[in-house]
Write a protein that holds these residues in place. Structure first.
Motif, PDB file in Angstrom:
ATOM      1  N   ALA A 130      -2.265  -9.580  10.113  1.00 14.79           N
ATOM      2  CA  ALA A 130      -1.007 -10.231  10.460  1.00 14.79           C
ATOM      3  C   ALA A 130       0.056  -9.888   9.428  1.00 14.79           C
ATOM      4  CB  ALA A 130      -1.192 -11.743  10.519  1.00 14.79           C
ATOM      5  N   PRO A 131       1.208  -9.410   9.845  1.00 23.64           N
ATOM      6  CA  PRO A 131       2.308  -9.253   8.891  1.00 23.64           C
ATOM      7  C   PRO A 131       2.575 -10.582   8.182  1.00 23.64           C
ATOM      8  CG  PRO A 131       2.870  -8.233  10.976  1.00 23.64           C
ATOM      9  CD  PRO A 131       1.590  -8.999  11.203  1.00 23.64           C
ATOM     10  N   VAL A 132       2.915 -10.486   6.893  1.00 24.12           N
ATOM     11  CA  VAL A 132       3.098 -11.705   6.112  1.00 24.12           C
ATOM     12  C   VAL A 132       4.395 -11.634   5.316  1.00 24.12           C
ATOM     13  CG1 VAL A 132       1.740 -10.825   4.152  1.00 24.12           C
ATOM     14  CG2 VAL A 132       2.018 -13.296   4.458  1.00 24.12           C
ATOM     15  N   ILE A 133       5.131 -12.730   5.336  1.00 19.28           N
ATOM     16  CA  ILE A 133       6.332 -12.862   4.513  1.00 19.28           C
ATOM     17  C   ILE A 133       5.924 -13.569   3.229  1.00 19.28           C
ATOM     18  CG2 ILE A 133       8.643 -13.856   4.354  1.00 19.28           C
ATOM     19  CD1 ILE A 133       8.534 -13.858   7.536  1.00 19.28           C
ATOM     20  N   VAL A 134       6.126 -12.899   2.103  1.00 19.64           N
ATOM     21  CA  VAL A 134       5.752 -13.481   0.807  1.00 19.64           C
ATOM     22  C   VAL A 134       7.033 -13.835   0.051  1.00 19.64           C
ATOM     23  CG1 VAL A 134       3.521 -12.350   0.666  1.00 19.64           C
ATOM     24  CG2 VAL A 134       5.503 -11.159  -0.222  1.00 19.64           C
ATOM     25  N   MET A 135       7.212 -15.114  -0.208  1.00 18.69           N
ATOM     26  CA  MET A 135       8.421 -15.594  -0.854  1.00 18.69           C
ATOM     27  C   MET A 135       8.180 -15.884  -2.323  1.00 18.69           C
ATOM     28  SD  MET A 135      10.798 -18.898   0.085  1.00 18.69           S
ATOM     29  CE  MET A 135       9.985 -19.970  -1.118  1.00 18.69           C
ATOM     30  N   GLU A 150       0.210  -7.061  -4.334  1.00 19.71           N
ATOM     31  CA  GLU A 150      -1.141  -6.631  -4.700  1.00 19.71           C
ATOM     32  C   GLU A 150      -2.198  -7.425  -3.948  1.00 19.71           C
ATOM     33  OE1 GLU A 150      -1.196  -7.106  -8.905  1.00 19.71           O
ATOM     34  OE2 GLU A 150       0.051  -5.313  -9.294  1.00 19.71           O
ATOM     35  N   ARG A 151      -1.983  -8.733  -3.786  1.00 23.25           N
ATOM     36  CA  ARG A 151      -2.958  -9.554  -3.063  1.00 23.25           C
ATOM     37  C   ARG A 151      -3.020  -9.155  -1.595  1.00 23.25           C
ATOM     38  NH1 ARG A 151      -3.143 -15.689  -5.543  1.00 23.25           N
ATOM     39  NH2 ARG A 151      -3.108 -15.069  -7.725  1.00 23.25           N
ATOM     40  N   ALA A 152      -1.854  -8.901  -1.007  1.00 25.80           N
ATOM     41  CA  ALA A 152      -1.832  -8.479   0.397  1.00 25.80           C
ATOM     42  C   ALA A 152      -2.506  -7.118   0.564  1.00 25.80           C
ATOM     43  CB  ALA A 152      -0.391  -8.435   0.899  1.00 25.80           C
ATOM     44  N   GLU A 153      -2.206  -6.206  -0.328  1.00 24.22           N
ATOM     45  CA  GLU A 153      -2.792  -4.866  -0.238  1.00 24.22           C
ATOM     46  C   GLU A 153      -4.300  -4.895  -0.458  1.00 24.22           C
ATOM     47  OE1 GLU A 153       0.998  -2.073  -1.595  1.00 24.22           O
ATOM     48  OE2 GLU A 153      -0.474  -2.692  -3.098  1.00 24.22           O
ATOM     49  N   ALA A 154      -4.763  -5.793  -1.328  1.00 21.13           N
ATOM     50  CA  ALA A 154      -6.201  -5.904  -1.584  1.00 21.13           C
ATOM     51  C   ALA A 154      -6.962  -6.347  -0.341  1.00 21.13           C
ATOM     52  CB  ALA A 154      -6.462  -6.882  -2.727  1.00 21.13           C
ATOM     53  N   HIS A 155      -6.255  -6.942   0.629  1.00 19.90           N
ATOM     54  CA  HIS A 155      -6.898  -7.389   1.861  1.00 19.90           C
ATOM     55  C   HIS A 155      -6.439  -6.575   3.073  1.00 19.90           C
ATOM     56  CE1 HIS A 155      -7.854 -10.788  -0.770  1.00 19.90           C
ATOM     57  NE2 HIS A 155      -8.852 -11.015   0.051  1.00 19.90           N
ATOM     58  N   GLY A 156      -5.985  -5.349   2.816  1.00 17.21           N
ATOM     59  CA  GLY A 156      -5.785  -4.398   3.898  1.00 17.21           C
ATOM     60  C   GLY A 156      -4.400  -4.317   4.499  1.00 17.21           C
ATOM     61  N   LEU A 157      -3.434  -5.070   3.987  1.00 17.06           N
ATOM     62  CA  LEU A 157      -2.072  -4.963   4.500  1.00 17.06           C
ATOM     63  C   LEU A 157      -1.296  -3.939   3.683  1.00 17.06           C
ATOM     64  CD1 LEU A 157      -1.144  -8.713   5.149  1.00 17.06           C
ATOM     65  CD2 LEU A 157      -2.190  -7.069   6.717  1.00 17.06           C
ATOM     66  N   SER A 158      -0.273  -3.348   4.288  1.00 16.86           N
ATOM     67  CA  SER A 158       0.502  -2.332   3.573  1.00 16.86           C
ATOM     68  C   SER A 158       1.867  -2.169   4.213  1.00 16.86           C
ATOM     69  CB  SER A 158      -0.233  -0.977   3.595  1.00 16.86           C
ATOM     70  OG  SER A 158      -0.355  -0.509   4.940  1.00 16.86           O
ATOM     71  N   GLY A 159       2.762  -1.491   3.495  1.00 15.48           N
ATOM     72  CA  GLY A 159       4.062  -1.114   4.037  1.00 15.48           C
ATOM     73  C   GLY A 159       4.842  -2.266   4.625  1.00 15.48           C
ATOM     74  N   ASP A 160       5.302  -2.070   5.860  1.00 13.81           N
ATOM     75  CA  ASP A 160       6.139  -3.065   6.519  1.00 13.81           C
ATOM     76  C   ASP A 160       5.391  -4.342   6.879  1.00 13.81           C
ATOM     77  OD1 ASP A 160       8.361  -1.434   6.379  1.00 13.81           O
ATOM     78  OD2 ASP A 160       8.072  -0.574   8.378  1.00 13.81           O
ATOM     79  N   GLN A 161       4.071  -4.331   6.804  1.00 15.68           N
ATOM     80  CA  GLN A 161       3.312  -5.566   7.056  1.00 15.68           C
ATOM     81  C   GLN A 161       3.562  -6.620   5.976  1.00 15.68           C
ATOM     82  OE1 GLN A 161      -0.656  -3.676   7.341  1.00 15.68           O
ATOM     83  NE2 GLN A 161      -0.815  -4.652   9.355  1.00 15.68           N
ATOM     84  N   ILE A 162       4.087  -6.190   4.826  1.00 16.81           N
ATOM     85  CA  ILE A 162       4.379  -7.097   3.713  1.00 16.81           C
ATOM     86  C   ILE A 162       5.893  -7.215   3.596  1.00 16.81           C
ATOM     87  CG2 ILE A 162       4.013  -7.566   1.275  1.00 16.81           C
ATOM     88  CD1 ILE A 162       1.676  -5.484   1.427  1.00 16.81           C
ATOM     89  N   ILE A 163       6.424  -8.375   3.925  1.00 17.71           N
ATOM     90  CA  ILE A 163       7.862  -8.619   3.927  1.00 17.71           C
ATOM     91  C   ILE A 163       8.193  -9.544   2.757  1.00 17.71           C
ATOM     92  CG2 ILE A 163       9.791  -9.567   5.260  1.00 17.71           C
ATOM     93  CD1 ILE A 163       8.003  -8.939   7.791  1.00 17.71           C
ATOM     94  N   LEU A 164       9.195  -9.189   1.976  1.00 15.19           N
ATOM     95  CA  LEU A 164       9.524  -9.924   0.763  1.00 15.19           C
ATOM     96  C   LEU A 164      10.685 -10.884   0.996  1.00 15.19           C
ATOM     97  CD1 LEU A 164       9.450  -6.910  -1.735  1.00 15.19           C
ATOM     98  CD2 LEU A 164       7.526  -8.272  -0.891  1.00 15.19           C
ATOM     99  N   ASP A 165      10.636 -12.026   0.317  1.00 14.87           N
ATOM    100  CA  ASP A 165      11.703 -13.025   0.388  1.00 14.87           C
ATOM    101  C   ASP A 165      12.039 -13.448  -1.038  1.00 14.87           C
ATOM    102  OD1 ASP A 165      13.275 -15.309   0.629  1.00 14.87           O
ATOM    103  OD2 ASP A 165      12.115 -16.183   2.252  1.00 14.87           O
ATOM    104  N   PRO A 166      13.283 -13.247  -1.503  1.00 18.84           N
ATOM    105  CA  PRO A 166      13.658 -13.620  -2.878  1.00 18.84           C
ATOM    106  C   PRO A 166      13.539 -15.106  -3.172  1.00 18.84           C
ATOM    107  CG  PRO A 166      15.292 -12.150  -1.913  1.00 18.84           C
ATOM    108  CD  PRO A 166      14.383 -12.566  -0.799  1.00 18.84           C
ATOM    109  N   GLY A 167      13.469 -15.951  -2.142  1.00 20.81           N
ATOM    110  CA  GLY A 167      13.263 -17.380  -2.372  1.00 20.81           C
ATOM    111  C   GLY A 167      14.508 -18.126  -2.808  1.00 20.81           C
ATOM    112  N   ILE A 168      15.626 -17.888  -2.135  1.00 17.84           N
ATOM    113  CA  ILE A 168      16.849 -18.630  -2.446  1.00 17.84           C
ATOM    114  C   ILE A 168      16.594 -20.121  -2.227  1.00 17.84           C
ATOM    115  CG2 ILE A 168      19.248 -19.035  -1.777  1.00 17.84           C
ATOM    116  CD1 ILE A 168      18.809 -16.366  -3.182  1.00 17.84           C
TER     117      ILE A 168
END
Length: 404
Positions: A261-266, A290-308
């Protein structure tokens, strides 16, 4: 006296530089050689060992650039220093190639620098498979609509607790052009009261299952609890939005990885103390990646949120907003969530229900900074604002000239 029409030309990336040189009529081979010479970049490395800093300084000078280091480096009175590489894209490319053959970990520096320079270029259009639903990145800014089925959310708490009201609001957002629905069942406002995983799922389940039958857009689940995420994904949810970046619940990374599952990490933290604001935020997000990649996610599957609005003062939020473009250097899509937040209220002294115009301003700034997704309450207004901003900033510079 002839002024020759002298003016400054905005060049933010290689594509714009190449278009401007093409407009002049430069030779195709020369364009490839010269384009990077017109783009200045400042690349920061933190806590670099002294011997590596010396090499970087020498090599940057040798290619015509420079490297700023701590003043005590020259006397060897520090063990490590931050380094600011200062040069054009062309010079930095030369540096990256030169240090690939150097010792002391410089091969990785060279590799990472080459990769970082590519991240600063406009992204290509690509498709993200969200467990059967598709999102297209790179063509325009996507809009995520917020749907809270909570009694105490800071902005719309209690408005969509009733399932019929929640479904009606979801349909309204789809009609207004939303690209993703973000469904949440626990308030994350400051001083909120936590709810159990059982209560959170009790609120989520009926609305989620109804939405999956009724809407075509991907449905994201806003939760930091692995057990809730697992049930939602088993029911058919498409994305997980974790406000703690896979770092609160130790099982969350495994859950999203098993379901691909794609995941948004804030970015988030308790308190507002930082050593270096942006550096600390980047370190947090790198751990999430790193945690997402260690469980098989990569690239666009990992979406970043600066956490405003999370773990930051108003002044810190404003600084992050002013530096949004820097998040592109991490190489993943970036989501911006500012809708109706306290940063706006405290800056302009506005109540929650008076923050639409300021939210639109932040959304447009997000487009200019290259954000891939904006997360908002007011879909139609924000969709129109970012559509206009996209029309201006995505690929327009240098495309209109005689002979094009």
């Amino acid at each position: 006296m002839q002024a020759y029409g002298m003016r400054w030309v905005t060049l933010d990336n290689l594509r714009e530089a190449k278009m401007s040189l093409t407009e002049i009529g430069s030779d195709a081979g020369g364009i490839g050689h010269m384009a990077g010479k017109g783009l200045g970049r400042g690349i920061k490395l933190e806590q670099v060992p002294l011997r590596v800093a010396h090499i970087l300084k020498q090599e940057m000078l040798s290619v015509g650039g420079d490297a700023a280091v701590h003043r005590d480096v020259i006397t060897n009175n520090v063990n490590a220093t931050d380094v600011m590489l200062l040069g054009t894209v062309r010079q930095l490319e030369h540096l990256a190639t030169k240090v690939l053959a150097q010792p002391f970990g410089l091969k990785k520096v060279g590799h990472d620098l080459k990769q970082l320079l590519t991240f600063l270029e406009p992204p290509k259009t690509r498709i993200l498979n969200c467990r059967g639903k598709e999102l297209k990145f790179g063509e325009r800014t996507l809009v995520m609509g917020i749907l809270n089925v909570t009694p105490d959310s800071f902005s719309d708490g209690g408005r969509y607790v009733n399932i019929d009201d929640a479904i009606a609001q979801a349909k309204r957002m789809v009609e207004e052009g939303v690209d993703i629905l973000d469904l949440g069942a626990e308030s994350t406002r400051p001083s909120h009261e936590s709810v159990s995983a059982e209560e959170e799922w009790h609120r989520l389940e009926p609305v989620l299952k109804a939405l999956l039958e009724l809407v075509e857009v991907p449905v994201s689940i806003d939760t930091y609890k692995a057990s809730v995420a697992a049930k939602a994904l088993e029911a058919g949810a498409h994305i997980i939005n974790d406000i703690w970046g896979l770092q609160k619940d130790p099982d969350m990374a495994r859950v999203v990885g098993e379901h691909q599952a794609p995941v948004i990490v804030m970015h988030n933290q308790d308190g507002t103390n930082y050593h270096h604001l942006m550096g600390d935020i980047f370190d947090f997000l790198r751990r999430s990646i790193e945690r997402a990649e260690a469980h098989g996610l990569s690239g666009d599957q990992i979406i970043l949120d600066p956490g405003i609005g999370f773990g930051k003062t108003t002044e810190q939020n404003l600084e992050v907003m002013a530096r949004l473009a820097e998040f592109k250097t991490l190489g993943h899509p970036v989501l911006l969530g500012t809708s109706r937040k306290s940063m706006i209220g405290k800056t302009l002294n506005l109540a929650v229900d008076e923050r639409l115009e300021a939210t639109l301003a932040t959304s447009v700034l997000g487009v200019v900074a290259g954000m891939d997704i904006i997360r908002v309450h007011d879909v139609q207004a924000n969709r129109r604002a970012v559509q206009m901003a996209d029309a201006i900033v995505r690929g327009q510079r240098g495309i209109h000239y005689v002979g094009a």
